[in-house]
Design a protein around this motif. Sequence first.
Motif, PDB file in Angstrom:
ATOM      1  N   SER A   1      12.227  70.258  44.855  1.00 32.52           N
ATOM      2  CA  SER A   1      12.927  70.050  43.592  1.00 32.52           C
ATOM      3  C   SER A   1      14.009  69.000  43.761  1.00 32.52           C
ATOM      4  O   SER A   1      14.801  69.061  44.709  1.00 32.52           O
ATOM      5  CB  SER A   1      13.577  71.356  43.121  1.00 32.52           C
ATOM      6  N   VAL A   2      14.041  68.067  42.835  1.00 28.89           N
ATOM      7  CA  VAL A   2      15.121  67.085  42.764  1.00 28.89           C
ATOM      8  C   VAL A   2      15.698  67.169  41.359  1.00 28.89           C
ATOM      9  O   VAL A   2      14.957  67.178  40.373  1.00 28.89           O
ATOM     10  CB  VAL A   2      14.620  65.657  43.072  1.00 28.89           C
ATOM     11  N   PHE A   3      17.022  67.255  41.294  1.00 29.41           N
ATOM     12  CA  PHE A   3      17.718  67.393  40.019  1.00 29.41           C
ATOM     13  C   PHE A   3      18.482  66.113  39.710  1.00 29.41           C
ATOM     14  O   PHE A   3      19.098  65.524  40.594  1.00 29.41           O
ATOM     15  CB  PHE A   3      18.674  68.585  40.062  1.00 29.41           C
ATOM     16  N   TYR A   4      18.435  65.727  38.446  1.00 30.19           N
ATOM     17  CA  TYR A   4      19.068  64.482  38.009  1.00 30.19           C
ATOM     18  C   TYR A   4      20.038  64.751  36.869  1.00 30.19           C
ATOM     19  O   TYR A   4      19.765  65.578  35.991  1.00 30.19           O
ATOM     20  CB  TYR A   4      18.027  63.500  37.454  1.00 30.19           C
ATOM     21  N   ALA A   5      21.139  64.027  36.846  1.00 32.76           N
ATOM     22  CA  ALA A   5      21.990  63.876  35.664  1.00 32.76           C
ATOM     23  C   ALA A   5      21.907  62.395  35.301  1.00 32.76           C
ATOM     24  O   ALA A   5      22.298  61.535  36.099  1.00 32.76           O
ATOM     25  CB  ALA A   5      23.422  64.293  35.967  1.00 32.76           C
ATOM     26  N   ILE A   6      21.364  62.110  34.140  1.00 37.51           N
ATOM     27  CA  ILE A   6      21.093  60.724  33.735  1.00 37.51           C
ATOM     28  C   ILE A   6      21.743  60.464  32.385  1.00 37.51           C
ATOM     29  O   ILE A   6      21.566  61.246  31.442  1.00 37.51           O
ATOM     30  CB  ILE A   6      19.580  60.458  33.639  1.00 37.51           C
ATOM     31  N   ARG A   7      22.461  59.356  32.278  1.00 37.28           N
ATOM     32  CA  ARG A   7      23.041  58.978  30.988  1.00 37.28           C
ATOM     33  C   ARG A   7      21.976  58.269  30.163  1.00 37.28           C
ATOM     34  O   ARG A   7      21.438  57.238  30.572  1.00 37.28           O
ATOM     35  CB  ARG A   7      24.257  58.070  31.183  1.00 37.28           C
ATOM     36  N   ILE A   8      21.688  58.824  29.005  1.00 36.85           N
ATOM     37  CA  ILE A   8      20.685  58.269  28.089  1.00 36.85           C
ATOM     38  C   ILE A   8      21.310  58.227  26.700  1.00 36.85           C
ATOM     39  O   ILE A   8      21.727  59.270  26.176  1.00 36.85           O
ATOM     40  CB  ILE A   8      19.399  59.119  28.069  1.00 36.85           C
ATOM     41  N   ASP A   9      21.375  57.042  26.123  1.00 37.86           N
ATOM     42  CA  ASP A   9      21.940  56.886  24.774  1.00 37.86           C
ATOM     43  C   ASP A   9      23.324  57.527  24.666  1.00 37.86           C
ATOM     44  O   ASP A   9      23.599  58.326  23.764  1.00 37.86           O
ATOM     45  CB  ASP A   9      20.993  57.487  23.719  1.00 37.86           C
ATOM     46  N   ASP A  10      24.183  57.195  25.620  1.00 39.07           N
ATOM     47  CA  ASP A  10      25.591  57.627  25.606  1.00 39.07           C
ATOM     48  C   ASP A  10      25.792  59.127  25.803  1.00 39.07           C
ATOM     49  O   ASP A  10      26.877  59.649  25.528  1.00 39.07           O
ATOM     50  CB  ASP A  10      26.277  57.191  24.299  1.00 39.07           C
ATOM     51  N   ALA A  11      24.774  59.828  26.269  1.00 41.46           N
ATOM     52  CA  ALA A  11      24.914  61.254  26.572  1.00 41.46           C
ATOM     53  C   ALA A  11      24.312  61.539  27.938  1.00 41.46           C
ATOM     54  O   ALA A  11      23.272  60.973  28.301  1.00 41.46           O
ATOM     55  CB  ALA A  11      24.231  62.101  25.501  1.00 41.46           C
ATOM     56  N   VAL A  12      24.950  62.399  28.712  1.00 47.22           N
ATOM     57  CA  VAL A  12      24.402  62.791  30.010  1.00 47.22           C
ATOM     58  C   VAL A  12      23.420  63.928  29.790  1.00 47.22           C
ATOM     59  O   VAL A  12      23.732  64.932  29.147  1.00 47.22           O
ATOM     60  CB  VAL A  12      25.519  63.228  30.977  1.00 47.22           C
ATOM     61  N   ARG A  13      22.203  63.742  30.317  1.00 47.77           N
ATOM     62  CA  ARG A  13      21.161  64.766  30.216  1.00 47.77           C
ATOM     63  C   ARG A  13      20.704  65.142  31.621  1.00 47.77           C
ATOM     64  O   ARG A  13      20.881  64.368  32.571  1.00 47.77           O
ATOM     65  CB  ARG A  13      19.994  64.240  29.366  1.00 47.77           C
ATOM     66  N   TYR A  14      20.087  66.316  31.744  1.00 43.22           N
ATOM     67  CA  TYR A  14      19.802  66.885  33.057  1.00 43.22           C
ATOM     68  C   TYR A  14      18.315  67.202  33.178  1.00 43.22           C
ATOM     69  O   TYR A  14      17.685  67.650  32.212  1.00 43.22           O
ATOM     70  CB  TYR A  14      20.647  68.143  33.262  1.00 43.22           C
ATOM     71  N   PHE A  15      17.775  66.982  34.373  1.00 46.44           N
ATOM     72  CA  PHE A  15      16.335  67.110  34.564  1.00 46.44           C
ATOM     73  C   PHE A  15      16.014  67.757  35.907  1.00 46.44           C
ATOM     74  O   PHE A  15      16.708  67.539  36.898  1.00 46.44           O
ATOM     75  CB  PHE A  15      15.663  65.732  34.495  1.00 46.44           C
ATOM     76  N   HIS A  16      14.926  68.539  35.904  1.00 54.17           N
ATOM     77  CA  HIS A  16      14.331  69.031  37.149  1.00 54.17           C
ATOM     78  C   HIS A  16      13.026  68.293  37.362  1.00 54.17           C
ATOM     79  O   HIS A  16      12.239  68.106  36.430  1.00 54.17           O
ATOM     80  CB  HIS A  16      14.038  70.526  37.072  1.00 54.17           C
TER      81      HIS A  16
ATOM     82  N   ILE B   1      11.423  58.991  33.894  1.00 54.15           N
ATOM     83  CA  ILE B   1      12.161  59.797  32.922  1.00 54.15           C
ATOM     84  C   ILE B   1      12.851  58.892  31.909  1.00 54.15           C
ATOM     85  O   ILE B   1      12.779  59.109  30.692  1.00 54.15           O
ATOM     86  CB  ILE B   1      13.179  60.710  33.630  1.00 54.15           C
ATOM     87  N   LEU B   2      13.525  57.863  32.400  1.00 57.00           N
ATOM     88  CA  LEU B   2      14.206  56.937  31.497  1.00 57.00           C
ATOM     89  C   LEU B   2      13.215  56.277  30.542  1.00 57.00           C
ATOM     90  O   LEU B   2      13.479  56.151  29.342  1.00 57.00           O
ATOM     91  CB  LEU B   2      14.945  55.865  32.305  1.00 57.00           C
ATOM     92  N   GLY B   3      12.072  55.857  31.070  1.00 52.80           N
ATOM     93  CA  GLY B   3      11.063  55.221  30.226  1.00 52.80           C
ATOM     94  C   GLY B   3      10.554  56.156  29.149  1.00 52.80           C
ATOM     95  O   GLY B   3      10.350  55.746  27.998  1.00 52.80           O
ATOM     96  N   ARG B   4      10.364  57.419  29.510  1.00 45.16           N
ATOM     97  CA  ARG B   4       9.856  58.396  28.536  1.00 45.16           C
ATOM     98  C   ARG B   4      10.906  58.770  27.501  1.00 45.16           C
ATOM     99  O   ARG B   4      10.615  58.873  26.307  1.00 45.16           O
ATOM    100  CB  ARG B   4       9.378  59.649  29.277  1.00 45.16           C
ATOM    101  N   GLU B   5      12.131  58.958  27.933  1.00 47.13           N
ATOM    102  CA  GLU B   5      13.164  59.503  27.053  1.00 47.13           C
ATOM    103  C   GLU B   5      13.913  58.453  26.246  1.00 47.13           C
ATOM    104  O   GLU B   5      14.734  58.805  25.411  1.00 47.13           O
ATOM    105  CB  GLU B   5      14.144  60.344  27.870  1.00 47.13           C
ATOM    106  N   THR B   6      13.634  57.188  26.470  1.00 47.19           N
ATOM    107  CA  THR B   6      14.277  56.139  25.668  1.00 47.19           C
ATOM    108  C   THR B   6      13.315  55.533  24.658  1.00 47.19           C
ATOM    109  O   THR B   6      13.610  54.497  24.071  1.00 47.19           O
ATOM    110  CB  THR B   6      14.853  55.027  26.563  1.00 47.19           C
ATOM    111  N   ARG B   7      12.181  56.171  24.450  1.00 50.89           N
ATOM    112  CA  ARG B   7      11.286  55.690  23.401  1.00 50.89           C
ATOM    113  C   ARG B   7      11.973  55.807  22.045  1.00 50.89           C
ATOM    114  O   ARG B   7      12.655  56.791  21.769  1.00 50.89           O
ATOM    115  CB  ARG B   7      10.001  56.528  23.362  1.00 50.89           C
ATOM    116  N   PRO B   8      11.780  54.820  21.176  1.00 51.60           N
ATOM    117  CA  PRO B   8      12.465  54.858  19.881  1.00 51.60           C
ATOM    118  C   PRO B   8      11.933  55.926  18.934  1.00 51.60           C
ATOM    119  O   PRO B   8      12.639  56.370  18.048  1.00 51.60           O
ATOM    120  CB  PRO B   8      12.219  53.458  19.308  1.00 51.60           C
TER     121      PRO B   8
END
Length: 201
Positions: free
Chosen positions: A83-98, A116-123
Amino acid sequence: MTSISFPRKVFQGVAKRNEMFRMFDRHAKRPDRFGGDQSATYAGEWFEIDEISYSYMLDILPPLWMRGPIFAMREFITGSITSVFYAIRIDDAVRYFHTYCDLSDPNSVEAMRSSILGRETRPVRAMSREERLEHIWSITADNYRGYAGSRWPQPVQGHRTVMLYGGKEGTFPKLLETLSDEEIAAKLPVHLRHLPPSLAA
């Protein structure tokens, strides 16, 4: 059993702690759990969690390593997969992923972050067919999902199945990968049924 290893989102929405723990091993009932190389079953799976769950996992055991807001668990689920856990800033908000990353590949952690960034920044909010199937598998209780056994044709033995309701005929198992659009819609929560399709997983 069919194994896939490309990065894939396996749950829509933000998983709370009880959902997170349930999805840590979505494949616990597979018939070949302790046979052969299981890496492709897990590597590439990811889903979003909440900040409370992220913090809980950071505190539960000392991580294997931590690089800024990314950390890896020291307990491996199989082989070099952990397991690798991420905190990623996406669209000015920090989101968390496993995620499950293969640490034998030095590029896997950054490649997963990019996916993850590619998937979650789709318009446009959308779900691919594969994501719909993975979500169905993730939310279906163990009593209503399983694996094709010896009564199934040899080429599909070990493939995932889910129970469908057949009206007067009662319930019956069907291969997850062969669900029709109508069957998929019936299995999805109402708020996900009418999202537009997406070509990317």
